[in-house]
Design a protein around this motif. Structure first.
Motif, mmCIF file in Angstrom:
data_model
loop_
_atom_site.group_PDB
_atom_site.id
_atom_site.type_symbol
_atom_site.label_atom_id
_atom_site.label_comp_id
_atom_site.label_asym_id
_atom_site.label_seq_id
_atom_site.Cartn_x
_atom_site.Cartn_y
_atom_site.Cartn_z
ATOM 1 N N SER A 1 0.864 -1.184 0.000
ATOM 2 C CA SER A 1 0.000 0.000 0.000
ATOM 3 C C SER A 1 0.898 1.231 0.000
ATOM 4 O O SER A 1 2.115 1.141 0.069
ATOM 5 C CB SER A 1 -0.921 -0.011 1.221
ATOM 6 O OG SER A 1 -0.148 0.023 2.415
ATOM 7 N N GLY A 2 0.263 2.378 -0.045
ATOM 8 C CA GLY A 2 0.993 3.634 -0.054
ATOM 9 C C GLY A 2 1.547 3.955 -1.424
ATOM 10 O O GLY A 2 2.411 3.240 -1.937
ATOM 11 N N VAL A 3 1.026 5.012 -2.053
ATOM 12 C CA VAL A 3 1.510 5.450 -3.361
ATOM 13 C C VAL A 3 2.517 6.571 -3.146
ATOM 14 O O VAL A 3 2.197 7.581 -2.504
ATOM 15 C CB VAL A 3 0.349 5.933 -4.253
ATOM 16 C CG1 VAL A 3 0.878 6.398 -5.601
ATOM 17 C CG2 VAL A 3 -0.688 4.830 -4.432
ATOM 18 N N CYS A 4 3.712 6.402 -3.632
ATOM 19 C CA CYS A 4 4.775 7.404 -3.448
ATOM 20 C C CYS A 4 4.329 8.780 -3.935
ATOM 21 O O CYS A 4 3.664 8.902 -4.972
ATOM 22 C CB CYS A 4 6.035 6.975 -4.206
ATOM 23 S SG CYS A 4 6.813 5.482 -3.568
ATOM 24 N N GLN A 5 4.711 9.796 -3.174
ATOM 25 C CA GLN A 5 4.461 11.189 -3.552
ATOM 26 C C GLN A 5 2.972 11.544 -3.620
ATOM 27 O O GLN A 5 2.614 12.606 -4.142
ATOM 28 C CB GLN A 5 5.114 11.513 -4.916
ATOM 29 C CG GLN A 5 6.604 11.247 -4.983
ATOM 30 C CD GLN A 5 7.385 12.097 -3.999
ATOM 31 O OE1 GLN A 5 7.193 13.305 -3.913
ATOM 32 N NE2 GLN A 5 8.258 11.456 -3.226
ATOM 33 N N PHE A 6 2.106 10.647 -3.134
ATOM 34 C CA PHE A 6 0.666 10.939 -3.176
ATOM 35 C C PHE A 6 0.245 11.592 -1.866
ATOM 36 O O PHE A 6 0.387 11.000 -0.791
ATOM 37 C CB PHE A 6 -0.135 9.654 -3.402
ATOM 38 C CG PHE A 6 -1.639 9.851 -3.358
ATOM 39 C CD1 PHE A 6 -2.270 10.707 -4.249
ATOM 40 C CD2 PHE A 6 -2.408 9.180 -2.411
ATOM 41 C CE1 PHE A 6 -3.650 10.894 -4.213
ATOM 42 C CE2 PHE A 6 -3.785 9.357 -2.368
ATOM 43 C CZ PHE A 6 -4.404 10.210 -3.271
ATOM 44 N N ALA A 7 -0.233 12.815 -1.960
ATOM 45 C CA ALA A 7 -0.728 13.539 -0.792
ATOM 46 C C ALA A 7 -2.227 13.723 -0.959
ATOM 47 O O ALA A 7 -2.669 14.589 -1.737
ATOM 48 C CB ALA A 7 -0.030 14.895 -0.674
ATOM 49 N N PRO A 8 -3.038 12.892 -0.284
ATOM 50 C CA PRO A 8 -4.493 12.981 -0.454
ATOM 51 C C PRO A 8 -4.992 14.389 -0.145
ATOM 52 O O PRO A 8 -4.611 14.996 0.870
ATOM 53 C CB PRO A 8 -5.032 11.958 0.547
ATOM 54 C CG PRO A 8 -3.894 11.030 0.801
ATOM 55 C CD PRO A 8 -2.661 11.863 0.686
ATOM 56 N N SER A 9 -5.815 14.910 -1.028
ATOM 57 C CA SER A 9 -6.376 16.249 -0.841
ATOM 58 C C SER A 9 -7.622 16.165 0.024
ATOM 59 O O SER A 9 -8.130 15.083 0.338
ATOM 60 C CB SER A 9 -6.726 16.851 -2.201
ATOM 61 O OG SER A 9 -7.752 16.077 -2.810
ATOM 62 N N ALA A 10 -8.116 17.326 0.416
ATOM 63 C CA ALA A 10 -9.368 17.367 1.181
ATOM 64 C C ALA A 10 -10.494 16.732 0.380
ATOM 65 O O ALA A 10 -11.394 16.083 0.939
ATOM 66 C CB ALA A 10 -9.700 18.822 1.522
ATOM 67 N N ARG A 11 -10.425 16.888 -0.941
ATOM 68 C CA ARG A 11 -11.457 16.308 -1.806
ATOM 69 C C ARG A 11 -11.444 14.774 -1.725
ATOM 70 O O ARG A 11 -12.485 14.138 -1.689
ATOM 71 C CB ARG A 11 -11.215 16.758 -3.241
ATOM 72 C CG ARG A 11 -12.312 16.363 -4.220
ATOM 73 C CD ARG A 11 -11.969 16.910 -5.584
ATOM 74 N NE ARG A 11 -12.944 16.507 -6.570
ATOM 75 C CZ ARG A 11 -12.793 16.703 -7.880
ATOM 76 N NH1 ARG A 11 -11.696 17.289 -8.329
ATOM 77 N NH2 ARG A 11 -13.719 16.310 -8.720
ATOM 78 N N HIS A 12 -10.224 14.190 -1.679
ATOM 79 C CA HIS A 12 -10.116 12.750 -1.534
ATOM 80 C C HIS A 12 -10.737 12.295 -0.214
ATOM 81 O O HIS A 12 -11.436 11.286 -0.143
ATOM 82 C CB HIS A 12 -8.649 12.300 -1.600
ATOM 83 C CG HIS A 12 -8.067 12.311 -2.970
ATOM 84 N ND1 HIS A 12 -7.101 13.202 -3.352
ATOM 85 C CD2 HIS A 12 -8.317 11.544 -4.065
ATOM 86 C CE1 HIS A 12 -6.770 12.993 -4.628
ATOM 87 N NE2 HIS A 12 -7.496 11.991 -5.076
ATOM 88 N N GLY A 13 -10.450 13.054 0.864
ATOM 89 C CA GLY A 13 -11.007 12.705 2.172
ATOM 90 C C GLY A 13 -12.522 12.746 2.169
ATOM 91 O O GLY A 13 -13.186 11.877 2.747
ATOM 92 N N ILE A 14 -13.082 13.762 1.502
ATOM 93 C CA ILE A 14 -14.546 13.868 1.417
ATOM 94 C C ILE A 14 -15.116 12.694 0.629
ATOM 95 O O ILE A 14 -16.142 12.101 0.997
ATOM 96 C CB ILE A 14 -14.941 15.217 0.769
ATOM 97 C CG1 ILE A 14 -14.532 16.387 1.676
ATOM 98 C CG2 ILE A 14 -16.431 15.255 0.462
ATOM 99 C CD1 ILE A 14 -14.661 17.746 1.035
#
Length: 824
Positions: free
Chosen positions: A59-72
């Protein structure tokens, strides 16, 4: 150079951001949702998120920073707020293919590369692949076709090969696949791709340049992913790539024509092909705002156009343009007048620009726009044209390989699977039902189908003709037939499997000298429908590595000729206790006048056969048994139908009993050689069932029987070469011999191997103590068979897909078995 690379990266990111917006505009809401959620679904491993499986899943995608939109998104759709993974093990996610190109439609699928470290344990890669399969299943329930491909970080540098599958080209393509990836790739999450930041004019020195930048710290492994460069494409790939595109063309012919001709155009530039990925990068790095002239599909069309114009092949150029239009305007056809383009989508506006350049008349656009309403004549013309173009490109690639003395890089097992799939789809053989509608038109059904028989001595060939007009009125006058065959069962099977004949179709029958009537024809059509589904699962790769076997057999007795039809008013004397339908009554009549066979084999071919006359029963039996090698499986279904006016149940039951007994003798023998005697009318026949085949002889008396038995034994002795030290042919070779195929069996020795060659007629040759290279031998044999049936000087040359099969003889649990040969 650091500043140059930063500038090039910025241009690439701007282009990709623009392309992503274009892609989202085209996607329906469900596809948009899946597309946006993908990075989060692979980044996290949580029970509430689709794709979750137990175990140590990467798991874990390198350099991927989930945005607030992803959290929603995650909270709204899956009611969870997962924790960040402890480490990032997925290097990147990239879409490829038609996404974000002019070729993207509302029905386009999503092809996603999941890149991972080379040192990731195989069992963990398998877990990641299983998770991706679960996500694909979830997406399918949302109405989205989603395909994942596991890609090792260094697989294009080392040449590691994945397994061939419906969507994965295996060894058929390698760097040409990377070329397609680079020209269509759209990064979704993960590391930056090094290739886009390397100046296009440095492609020939790509490896040394990239290594230098890593050493200088301009690139680093935490932020950058290097899949490799495209400084040269080995010519060996063109043959495998051509096979792969033909394979894809079975289901998607319009796209396959474009891609196959691209391989042909590439080969024309050899040894320095101008690759489209490099051209796309050059245009992007020139700093211009992204325009559709940089579109990957347009670049492919432009490359093929330049090639076809250079060889003055304007017929194929017109076909390519039509293929491009139909592929890209499948869901959104252009208005035929092209007057108001302001309300069109971005793809439609681009296509309108092209169509105006091509100076297409309005009628041509209207005809192409009506593709979903095309019926059999239009579809058959389109199928023939597409097939001719595919085969011509393939032949040109073969000649290119031969001119440059190139061996194929594709491994023997993959070439066997691909060629047999193509053989099943494209090879035209007597009695075979050719399927003419590979996603060309959704509905070929006809309201009426008429069958007319023409006898000997007429201006047209003897046999049956099929028309789509009714026999009543004058509609049929002057109309061309849809199809011709010497027997009616093939015509109706062709109509049924190509879906011209449906439950609503009215059949008509012109009177003829046989015993067939309209009621019987309708009953035959209904029996065919009940016995055979039109659509079945694709042939498995395992099935394609083995000789084809009969999977579903339908036997139709006395369809055209019924010996009981003339019994009306006659007194028939027979013994009701021991009714022998093959030698019946006082006159010993055989009550089987004709036998029609329809069968589907494990390669998914549909074949038909017809037998009539005094020996129809033994001819049909010999043919059926001859298509079964000794180690074959019993057919999954055997259906027998009888259309006799009298005693249909007894005739059908007796024939099925004889058939089942004969198949059992062939596939489950108690002895290596079995002789069945069959009495038909006043004649006696001997059915000789042996390891390598079946034959039939008419027997006049007891002496004749034993003479034939002796002769048959002599005729079937294998030819043994290098026979100074004669060796018996292994039983496993004889049991695997299959009529109609050339097979090579390798028996490994300490210092070489023995070769057993079984030809199309199941004759065996043996070469002992062969010390050469098995790999070179296999490649040479494939090249010989690929080119041996070409006839130079004509556009309609024959292509041979019935390539030999290669096997290793191996010991498994103390038993000798054969396994499909795979190169090391």
């Amino acid at each position: 150079m650091r500043d140059t690379i930063a500038t090039l990266l910025e241009k690439a990111n701007q282009t990709n951001q623009h392309r992503k917006q274009l892609a989202l505009q085209t996607m329906p809401a469900a596809v948009q949702q899946v597309f946006e959620l993908l990075p989060s679904m692979l980044h996290y491993s949580h029970p509430c998120i689709p794709g979750f499986i137990e175990g140590d899943v990467p798991s874990g995608v390198c350099q991927f920073a989930p945005s607030a939109r992803h959290g929603i998104y995650l909270q709204q759709h899956f009611l969870c707020s997962p924790e960040e993974p402890e480490q990032c093990e997925i290097l990147g996610l990239y879409s490829m293919g038609s996404t974000a190109t002019v070729g993207q439609t509302e029905s386009s699928d999503l092809d996603i590369w999941v890149c991972h470290n080379t040192d990731l344990a195989p069992e963990r890669v398998a877990l990641l692949a299983e998770k991706c399969e679960q996500i694909s299943s979830w997406a399918a329930h949302q109405g989205v076709e989603l395909n994942f491909f596991m890609v090792q970080e260094n697989q294009f540098k080392t040449g590691s090969i994945s397994e061939l599958s419906k969507d994965n080209c295996g060894s058929a393509q390698h760097l040409l696949l990377l070329d397609e990836f680079y020209r269509t790739a759209l990064p979704l999450a993960g590391k930056q791709l090094v290739w886009f930041a390397v100046p296009s004019d440095l492609e020939q020195s790509y490896d040394s340049f990239v290594q230098q930048q890593f050493e200088l710290g301009v690139f680093n492994h935490e932020q950058w992913l290097d899949l490799g460069g495209l400084d040269t494409i080995p010519a060996e790939e063109y043959f495998g790539s051509g096979l792969w595109q033909l394979y894809k063309g079975i289901d998607s012919p319009y796209k396959a024509v474009l891609k196959t001709m691209l391989m042909e155009a590439y080969s024309a530039d050899y040894p320095k092909p101008s690759l489209l990925a490099v051209e796309a990068k050059r245009l992007m790095q020139q700093g211009k705002e992204f325009g559709l002239e940089q579109d990957a599909y347009y670049l492919m069309l432009n490359k093929v156009t330049q090639y076809l114009e250079s060889i003055e092949d304007y017929a194929r150029l017109d076909l390519v343009r039509r293929c491009f239009y139909l592929k890209n305007c499948e869901c959104s056809p252009l208005p035929s007048d092209l007057l108001d383009v302001r309300s069109l989508t971005w793809q439609q506006r681009f296509m309108a620009k092209l169509v105006k350049q091509w100076e297409w008349p309005q009628q041509k656009i209207e005809h192409l726009n009506l593709r979903r309403a095309w019926k059999v004549q239009d579809v058959r013309l389109a199928h023939s044209e597409l097939l001719d173009a595919l085969m011509l490109s393939y032949r040109n690639l073969i000649r290119f390989a031969r001119r440059n003395d190139i061996s194929e890089s594709i491994n023997p097992e993959d070439i066997g699977i691909l060629s047999r799939k193509l053989y099943a789809a494209f090879e035209s053989l007597p009695g075979k039902v050719t399927l003419i509608n590979p996603q060309i038109s959704p509905d070929l059904s006809e309201a009426n189908l008429s069958f007319i028989h023409v006898g000997k001595g007429r201006s047209c060939a003897e046999g049956w003709y099929l028309y789509k007009q009714p026999l009543t009125g004058l509609e049929i006058v002057g109309q061309p037939p849809l199809e011709h065959a010497t027997y009616i069962s093939k015509l109706l099977a062709w109509s049924y499997f190509n879906q011209l004949k449906t439950d609503q179709t009215q059949l008509s029958l012109h009177t003829h000298p046989g015993d067939l009537n309209l009621d019987t024809l309708n009953q035959f059509a209904e029996d065919l429908r009940r016995a055979f589904p039109v659509n079945v699962d694709a042939a498995s790769n395992l099935a394609l590595t083995r000789p084809c076997e009969i999977r579903h057999l339908g036997v139709f007795i006395n369809l055209e000729k019924d010996p009981t039809a003339n019994w009306g008013g006659k007194v028939i004397e027979f013994d009701a206790i021991s009714t022998d339908v093959f030698s019946f009554g006082r006159d010993s009549d055989c009550l089987v006048g004709s036998v029609d066979l329809v069968y589907r084999n494990t390669w998914n071919e549909i074949r038909t056969l017809h037998f009539s006359g005094d020996s129809a029963v033994v001819d049909a039996l010999t043919t059926i048994l001859g298509k079964m090698h000794r180690d074959a499986n019993i057919p999954e279904h055997i259906d027998v139908f009888c259309y006799s006016e009298n005693l249909p149940e007894q005739i059908g039951a007796n024939f099925k009993q004889l058939l089942v007994e004969s198949i059992k003798s062939r596939l489950q023998p108690l002895d290596k050689r079995i002789v069945k005697t069959i009495v038909l009318g006043n004649e006696k026949y001997g059915l000789f069932i042996e390891d390598r085949g079946v034959s039939v002889k008419k027997l006049e008396n007891g002496v004749e029987f034993y003479r034939q038995l002796s002769n048959n034994k002599l005729q079937r002795l294998p030819l043994q070469l290098n026979a100074g030290n004669t060796k018996k042919v292994p039983n496993v070779v004889e049991a695997h011999a299959s009529e109609g195929l050339v097979q090579y069996f390798f028996e490994n020795l300490t210092t070489g191997f023995n070769i057993y060659i079984v030809d199309e007629h199941n004759r065996i040759e043996m070469y002992q103590d062969f010390e050469g290279s098995k790999e070179e031998l296999v490649q040479g044999i494939n090249r010989f068979y690929t080119s041996s049936r070409e006839q130079y000087g004509t556009r309609h040359e024959v292509v041979n897909f019935n390539l030999p099969q290669f096997y290793d003889i191996v010991a498994v649990d103390g038993q000798w078995q054969v396994e499909s040969y795979r190169s090391s």
